[in-house]
Design an enzyme around this catalytic site. Structure first.
Site, short mmCIF file in Angstrom:
data_model
loop_
_atom_site.label_atom_id
_atom_site.label_comp_id
_atom_site.label_asym_id
_atom_site.label_seq_id
_atom_site.Cartn_x
_atom_site.Cartn_y
_atom_site.Cartn_z
N ARG A 288 -0.13 4.40 -0.54
CA ARG A 288 -0.94 5.62 -0.53
C ARG A 288 -0.53 6.58 0.58
O ARG A 288 -0.14 6.15 1.66
CB ARG A 288 -2.43 5.24 -0.36
CG ARG A 288 -2.98 4.55 -1.58
CD ARG A 288 -4.38 4.08 -1.37
NE ARG A 288 -4.47 2.97 -0.42
CZ ARG A 288 -5.59 2.29 -0.19
NH1 ARG A 288 -6.69 2.60 -0.83
NH2 ARG A 288 -5.60 1.30 0.67
N ASP B 26 0.84 -1.19 0.00
CA ASP B 26 0.00 0.00 0.00
C ASP B 26 0.88 1.25 0.00
O ASP B 26 1.56 1.52 0.97
CB ASP B 26 -0.90 -0.03 1.25
CG ASP B 26 -2.09 0.91 1.10
OD1 ASP B 26 -1.96 1.93 0.39
OD2 ASP B 26 -3.14 0.62 1.69
#
Ligand SMILES: [Zn+2]
Length: 252
Positions: free
Chosen positions: A177, A175
């Protein structure tokens, strides 16, 4: 490129609608609100739309900003948005969704993930709640790996890799982000705490750590089908998402 001279009306109209938010790397320019009537499950609902852009240059000279930004090749880059509803600035309890862009799910309606459903459902929940905001995060495609890489990851998934394995096999972290800009924009639009719509405790933690004032969590499951069963299972088993049933966690 020759500098365009904007007339005073253009400048005065836009000046009121563009906000400068200083960041560690430069600035975020936030434009809006713009009235945006939206077709939501057959009903017309009016949101206040904002859009933002990162820029290295920090300046209060709005003519320079407008000149610079309108001549930049922005169509090649995606910009993030906020759709605010109701009295988002001052209401006591607003609900928000930090939605990662998903070209295949949001636009094409792909059933390989639940993004398209979550997008519409979160807008509906905001309207039903009476106030809130959807943050549509344009640099979050494929958990931050980009559309082309997501396409490659899908090919791997068609060859027995799960979502996490596929991203890792391509050299990405699970991930990638980042929510810093979105939180700064949120804080420019509202000071009071918010309830976050998410099934993802990591997102909740990341946002808390980044200084987002939170009052609770609201779950957002649905639209399970044979096409995304495995994807949703991976979210629960590999990425630690909270399964349906544990609906509201208060941790104020
Ligand atoms: Zn998706």
């Amino acid at each position: 490129m020759e500098k365009v001279k904007f007339d005073n009306k253009v400048l005065s109209v836009l000046e009121d609608k563009i906000q400068l938010i200083k960041t560690q790397k430069g600035a975020i320019y936030l434009v809006g609100p713009i009235k945006l009537p939206v077709n939501l499950y057959g009903e017309t609902v009016e949101f206040n739309w904002y859009c933002w852009l990162n820029c290295d240059e920090v300046t209060e000279d709005f003519e320079r900003i407008i000149d610079k930004l309108s001549s930049a090749n922005l169509a090649e880059l995606q910009q993030s948005s906020v759709l605010a509803y109701g009295d988002f600035e001052y209401s006591d309890d607003a609900i928000i969704r930090m939605h990662s862009i998903c070209h295949s799910g949001d636009i094409f309606g792909s059933k390989r993930c639940d993004c398209g459903y979550q997008l519409k459902q979160s807008m509906k929940m905001i309207v039903e709640h009476g106030n809130g905001a959807l943050f549509y995060l344009a640099n979050h495609e494929g958990r931050g790996i980009g559309l082309f890489s997501k396409a490659m990851a899908y090919i791997l998934q068609e060859n027995d890799y799960d979502t996490v394995e596929a991203n890792q096999a391509l050299g990405f972290v699970d991930d990638a982000r980042n929510y810093d800009d979105a939180i700064m924009v949120l804080k420019a639009l509202r000071r009071k705490p918010v309830t976050l719509m998410t099934n993802n405790p990591k997102k909740l933690e990341a946002l808390k750590k980044a200084g987002l004032p939170l009052t609770g969590r609201e779950a957002l499951w649905g639209d399970v089908s044979e096409y995304n069963e495995k994807y949703l299972e991976t979210k629960i088993n590999r990425s630690g998402h909270i399964r349906e049933g544990s609906n509201r966690n208060d941790f104020s």
